[in-house]
Design a protein around this motif. Sequence first.
Motif, PDB file in Angstrom:
ATOM      1  N   THR A  32       0.816  -1.216   0.000  1.00 45.25           N
ATOM      2  CA  THR A  32       0.000   0.000   0.000  1.00 45.25           C
ATOM      3  C   THR A  32       0.847   1.263   0.000  1.00 45.25           C
ATOM      4  O   THR A  32       0.608   2.191  -0.776  1.00 45.25           O
ATOM      5  CB  THR A  32      -0.914   0.020   1.249  1.00 45.25           C
ATOM      6  OG1 THR A  32      -1.690  -1.176   1.246  1.00 45.25           O
ATOM      7  CG2 THR A  32      -1.840   1.242   1.232  1.00 45.25           C
ATOM      8  N   TYR A  33       1.833   1.297   0.878  1.00 45.30           N
ATOM      9  CA  TYR A  33       2.601   2.538   1.066  1.00 45.30           C
ATOM     10  C   TYR A  33       3.949   2.551   0.345  1.00 45.30           C
ATOM     11  O   TYR A  33       4.642   3.568   0.334  1.00 45.30           O
ATOM     12  CB  TYR A  33       2.804   2.793   2.560  1.00 45.30           C
ATOM     13  CG  TYR A  33       1.492   2.954   3.296  1.00 45.30           C
ATOM     14  CD1 TYR A  33       0.723   4.099   3.110  1.00 45.30           C
ATOM     15  CD2 TYR A  33       1.013   1.947   4.134  1.00 45.30           C
ATOM     16  CE1 TYR A  33      -0.495   4.241   3.759  1.00 45.30           C
ATOM     17  CE2 TYR A  33      -0.205   2.082   4.786  1.00 45.30           C
ATOM     18  CZ  TYR A  33      -0.952   3.227   4.594  1.00 45.30           C
ATOM     19  OH  TYR A  33      -2.160   3.373   5.222  1.00 45.30           O
ATOM     20  N   GLY A  34       4.356   1.420  -0.225  1.00 40.18           N
ATOM     21  CA  GLY A  34       5.637   1.364  -0.928  1.00 40.18           C
ATOM     22  C   GLY A  34       6.787   1.069   0.016  1.00 40.18           C
ATOM     23  O   GLY A  34       6.611   0.963   1.225  1.00 40.18           O
ATOM     24  N   GLN A  35       7.964   0.974  -0.558  1.00 44.49           N
ATOM     25  CA  GLN A  35       9.131   0.645   0.248  1.00 44.49           C
ATOM     26  C   GLN A  35       9.811   1.925   0.734  1.00 44.49           C
ATOM     27  O   GLN A  35       9.744   2.962   0.074  1.00 44.49           O
ATOM     28  CB  GLN A  35      10.119  -0.196  -0.563  1.00 44.49           C
ATOM     29  CG  GLN A  35      10.646   0.516  -1.810  1.00 44.49           C
ATOM     30  CD  GLN A  35      11.790  -0.221  -2.477  1.00 44.49           C
ATOM     31  OE1 GLN A  35      12.499  -1.009  -1.847  1.00 44.49           O
ATOM     32  NE2 GLN A  35      11.975   0.006  -3.771  1.00 44.49           N
ATOM     33  N   ALA A  36      10.472   1.798   1.882  1.00 39.24           N
ATOM     34  CA  ALA A  36      11.240   2.931   2.408  1.00 39.24           C
ATOM     35  C   ALA A  36      12.481   2.414   3.147  1.00 39.24           C
ATOM     36  O   ALA A  36      12.699   2.748   4.314  1.00 39.24           O
ATOM     37  CB  ALA A  36      10.381   3.777   3.336  1.00 39.24           C
ATOM     38  N   PRO A  37      13.280   1.605   2.463  1.00 40.37           N
ATOM     39  CA  PRO A  37      14.489   1.098   3.141  1.00 40.37           C
ATOM     40  C   PRO A  37      15.479   2.229   3.344  1.00 40.37           C
ATOM     41  O   PRO A  37      15.541   3.141   2.527  1.00 40.37           O
ATOM     42  CB  PRO A  37      15.042   0.067   2.141  1.00 40.37           C
ATOM     43  CG  PRO A  37      14.571   0.552   0.809  1.00 40.37           C
ATOM     44  CD  PRO A  37      13.234   1.212   1.060  1.00 40.37           C
ATOM     45  N   ASP A  38      16.220   2.192   4.433  1.00 38.90           N
ATOM     46  CA  ASP A  38      17.223   3.257   4.608  1.00 38.90           C
ATOM     47  C   ASP A  38      18.642   2.738   4.431  1.00 38.90           C
ATOM     48  O   ASP A  38      19.605   3.447   4.678  1.00 38.90           O
ATOM     49  CB  ASP A  38      17.049   3.984   5.953  1.00 38.90           C
ATOM     50  CG  ASP A  38      17.247   3.058   7.131  1.00 38.90           C
ATOM     51  OD1 ASP A  38      17.503   1.862   6.917  1.00 38.90           O
ATOM     52  OD2 ASP A  38      17.156   3.538   8.276  1.00 38.90           O
ATOM     53  N   VAL A  39      18.749   1.486   3.975  1.00 39.97           N
ATOM     54  CA  VAL A  39      20.068   0.904   3.727  1.00 39.97           C
ATOM     55  C   VAL A  39      20.092   0.268   2.336  1.00 39.97           C
ATOM     56  O   VAL A  39      19.161  -0.454   1.966  1.00 39.97           O
ATOM     57  CB  VAL A  39      20.405  -0.188   4.774  1.00 39.97           C
ATOM     58  CG1 VAL A  39      21.733  -0.852   4.453  1.00 39.97           C
ATOM     59  CG2 VAL A  39      20.437   0.400   6.180  1.00 39.97           C
TER      60      VAL A  39
END
Length: 212
Positions: A32-39
Amino acid sequence: MTPFPERLTDRYRRFKHRHFEPNIARYEELATYGQAPDVMIVSCCDSRVDPETIFSAMPGELFVMRNVANLIPPFETGGTYHGVSAAIEFAVLNLRVKHLVIMGHSGCGGVKAALDREAVRETQGQFITKWMSMLESARLAVLAGHQGASHKDMETALEKEGIKTSLQNLRTFPFLAELEGKGRIALHGAYFDIATGQLSALNESTGDFCAL
Ligand SMILES: [Zn+2]
């Protein structure tokens, strides 16, 4: 038509049952909100060096790119299909990852091919030799600095030197150099020893890899 491999079908069903279903809320959220990896991790294609396994990652946590010998080519705008540069651009400018890790490993076949350049030129295909030529300067430095050392030690040295070369090449991307200068992204080197499971992190001040 050759059927889809049964072993893969079995493994997929096991994943669906044991992993996906218990974590379905997490997958729905990601969808729903998509990915948000920080690495972002850059790793080798080698089947023994899987970043998600090594870092116990859940889906959505790591943006992973794998290629032969975990290499980053220097920034250049010529040519046509820049798969590595596209992945870096997307991770850094769109996802805004905070950490970018180049993870090398022991027993790397790509690095071995680079080291044995003369020996493999006749047997390798048209792509590996050219790809691994990115490590030519590092190879010459390792050969010069390890005279009398065993082949195994030189392979290890080039595996580690290759990580440093990729970090140098990352900094030739203008947007990365700028963001690193502003402290908005950190670049890291890491080395995974397959036999012992030991992961070491590069200290760029000393050039040494320190066990984690
Ligand atoms: Zn490798």
